[in-house]
Design an enzyme around this catalytic site. Structure first.
Site, PDB file in Angstrom:
ATOM      1  CE  LYS A 152     -63.345 -72.095  57.366  1.00 14.27           C
ATOM      2  NZ  LYS A 152     -64.737 -71.831  56.959  1.00 14.27           N
ATOM      3  CG  ASP A 165     -68.631 -76.152  54.992  1.00 18.94           C
ATOM      4  OD1 ASP A 165     -67.927 -76.237  56.006  1.00 18.94           O
ATOM      5  OD2 ASP A 165     -68.694 -75.131  54.281  1.00 18.94           O
ATOM      6  CD  GLN A 216     -66.494 -68.733  56.003  1.00 14.99           C
ATOM      7  OE1 GLN A 216     -65.753 -69.663  55.688  1.00 14.99           O
ATOM      8  NE2 GLN A 216     -66.975 -68.604  57.221  1.00 14.99           N
TER       9      GLN A 216
HETATM   10  N1  GUN Z   1     -69.505 -69.936  58.876  1.00  7.76           N
HETATM   11  C1  GUN Z   1     -69.473 -70.281  60.173  1.00  7.76           C
HETATM   12  N2  GUN Z   1     -69.121 -71.584  60.298  1.00  7.76           N
HETATM   13  C2  GUN Z   1     -68.946 -72.066  59.054  1.00  7.76           C
HETATM   14  C3  GUN Z   1     -68.583 -73.334  58.530  1.00  7.76           C
HETATM   15  O1  GUN Z   1     -68.349 -74.320  59.248  1.00  7.76           O
HETATM   16  N3  GUN Z   1     -68.509 -73.422  57.186  1.00  7.76           N
HETATM   17  C4  GUN Z   1     -68.777 -72.381  56.370  1.00  7.76           C
HETATM   18  N4  GUN Z   1     -68.690 -72.574  55.070  1.00  7.76           N
HETATM   19  N5  GUN Z   1     -69.113 -71.190  56.816  1.00  7.76           N
HETATM   20  C5  GUN Z   1     -69.208 -71.039  58.156  1.00  7.76           C
END
Ligand code: GUN
Length: 296
Positions: free
Chosen positions: A54, A121, A98
């Site tokens: 990311k 998100d 996360q």
């Molecule tokens: N862990 C697995 N998928 C995601 C996601 O789309 N966002 C976040 N923040 N954590 C994750």
């Protein structure tokens, strides 16, 4: 017949190039660089990789990213304190916590604390509610990425039977809401589907999955969807990322489904890259929303 493989890396590059241009235009106009804050609690190896990906994608698009690492022993209060600080920081436009968080942290409490206008998100109940009503502020990254991929390959959802396997808050549930709505801003052709949301208690799952013109596998079971579970000619989207002794595999038995489907996403290189890309999109959206809130 063999399915056409949907190239998530190619589509991601295309979208990232578009976002990069929009970011540059924003910076030139407002003299502010869109900024994403990522919160990583603990040492989960997969999460470390996701967060690094990311950060790199942000850098490529001209988005500023900040990583906040916290120890695995952090409490809910410790993480809440950081989230609150990021909520109040005008330099931070998007906040990503996360997942998964360590057992010592209450994920629900933390995710609910992220300000809805910085919730890139789209996990906050306010944003989930807006999606449900068909007037989203942010679209959740993985479902949005899936729709972008279908759209850019000319695959419509309108009037189709879409079968989703897996009812997670991150993928299955929002995907169902987005596709069942009339239009969530991506065009009516990418909505208006008849959606069936299957899960671990679904009886005769195979009868259900075989009804899908579009079948979305998002239940986290390695190679669970086999060729006999797929309607001939269906579009099959594999959201799974499972680390097995044999390496990284999806929720779909790739070799078994390839001869049955018309289109199939690979793992890796399918939905994964799009999830990261749509996070960039949401960070730019968040920056625009905050700018508009300041000037109104
Ligand atoms: N862990 C697995 N998928 C995601 C996601 O789309 N966002 C976040 N923040 N954590 C994750």
């Amino acid at each position: 017949m063999s399915a056409e493989v949907l190239d998530g890396k190619k589509i991601s590059k295309e979208i990232q190039a578009e976002i990069k241009e929009r970011v540059a235009a924003f910076v030139a106009t407002f003299d502010h660089t869109p900024t994403l804050a990522a919160v990583l609690v603990g040492e989960d190896p997969a999460s470390q990789v996701y967060v690094r990906n990311k950060e790199r994608a942000c850098e490529r698009a001209g988005i500023h990213s900040q990583l906040f690492r916290m120890s695995a022993q952090s409490t809910t209060e410790d993480v809440l304190e950081l989230v609150q600080q990021l909520n109040e920081d005008p330099a931070v436009n998007g906040i990503l916590v996360q997942l998964p968080l360590p057992p010592s942290v209450d994920s629900q409490v933390v995710l609910d604390a992220v300000h809805p206008i910085k919730d890139v998100d789209a996990f906050h109940p306010t944003n989930v509610g807006l999606i449900s009503q068909g007037r989203p502020q942010f679209l959740p990254c993985t479902p949005h990425g899936i729709i972008q991929m279908l759209k850019r390959y000319g695959i419509q959802a309108n009037g189709k039977n879409v079968v989703i396997v897996g009812r997670s808050d991150i993928v299955g549930k929002p995907m169902a809401l987005m596709l069942a709505n009339r239009d969530i801003g991506l065009g009516p052709e990418m909505a208006n589907a008849t959606v069936t949301l299957c899960h671990s208690r679904t009886s005769d799952l195979k009868a259900m999955t075989r009804m899908g013109d579009i079948l979305i596998a998002a239940m986290g079971q390695p190679e669970f969807i086999t060729g006999d579970m797929v309607k001939p000619g269906a579009v099959v989207v594999d959201v799974g990322i499972n680390r097995t002794d044999a390496g990284l595999v999806g929720d779909v038995d790739y070799e078994g489904v390839l001869p049955v489907a018309s289109y199939l996403t690979p793992v890796p290189g399918g939905v994964g890259p799009l999830t990261v890309t749509m996070l960039l999109e949401n960070t730019l959206t968040a920056t625009g929303l905050q700018r508009a809130a300041i000037s109104s």
